[in-house]
Design an enzyme around this catalytic site. Structure first.
Site: not given
Length: 253
Positions: A146, A159
């Site tokens: 990501s 995250y």
């Protein structure tokens, strides 16, 4: 079966109900794939995903296999059964959880689950898959990282840190597999419009599962080691990564 770069004949999706994973599987089925394994927890969503792929290409061998990222002790057995059926050209590591930043700060057990799923489970599955691919002498391992891995942000550092660990692991694994015939590719999407991000404020340069799938195919064809989706994120993050922290804090990210 030997894989043609960008057009594998056999695909294993770890995180079989993932929207990005399914988009990649669909794209590969349309191109050349004849066999797809969707690995995930048994659920109506997993069954529905498999049914949609069978409908897309009648005659294709689409199967589901029970897989739990958190049950690392079962990974060798589960993936071993898949590879025992024949060579796998592409393994896509697509599972992950976003978590709830505010809640997980208050309740650390939630943060631990994010880390165990996105990092520990991925390390386990990635190493098992890499060993199997090396054993057959060819194949690609695609790891969904990501853009959040690039720099910690106040709003999603739990995250982001789990993806940062995964990203570093995958890069190192790619180096370890050089010369073995196995290709590792790290994919760094930005904000992806999906079920996982439903209800969240959309970030700039947002993308879709289909666009990520197209970028994966292109990256495989060119034997890329890192793919950004969209590509404009690469120069943008090169700047953001080096901004002084006081300035970085002021950005509406």
């Amino acid at each position: 079966m030997k894989d043609a770069f960008g057009a594998p004949q056999s695909v294993l999706v770890l995180g079989g109900a993932s929207e990005i994973g399914l988009a990649v599987a669909r794209r590969m089925l349309v191109r050349r794939a004849r066999a797809v394994w969707l690995a995930g927890r048994p659920s109506p969503a997993l069954d529905s995903a498999a049914a949609s792929l069978r409908a897309l290409r009648p005659g294709a061998d689409v199967r589901t296999v029970e897989f739990d990222a958190l049950d690392t002790g079962s990974h060798e057995e589960v993936l071993g059964k898949v590879f025992a059926e024949g060579d796998v050209d592409l393994v896509l590591l697509a599972f992950g959880v976003l978590g709830d930043q505010a809640r997980d700060e208050r309740e650390p057990a939630g943060a631990v689950r994010v880390a165990q799923t996105n990092y520990t489970g991925a390390v386990s599955a990635g190493l098992v898959a890499a060993s199997a691919l090396r054993g057959q002498g060819h194949g690609s391992l695609v790891v969904l990282s990501s853009v959040a891995a690039e720099r910690a942000r106040r709003g999603n550092f739990i995250y982001g840190s789990s993806k940062a660990g995964l990203d570093a692991f995958a890069q190192g694994l790619g180096e370890a597999l050089r010369g073995t015939g196995v290709h590792v590719m790290v994919v760094r999407p930005g904000f992806v419009r999906s079920r996982m991000t439903a209800g969240l404020r959309e970030a700039p340069l947002a993308t879709t599962p289909g666009a990520v799938a197209a970028a994966v195919e292109s990256g495989l064809r060119h034997r890329a080691s890192t793919v950004w989706v969209p590509g404009a994120l690469r120069p943008a993050m090169a700047v953001l990564r080096h901004l002084p922290r006081p300035l970085f804090r002021r950005l509406p990210l």
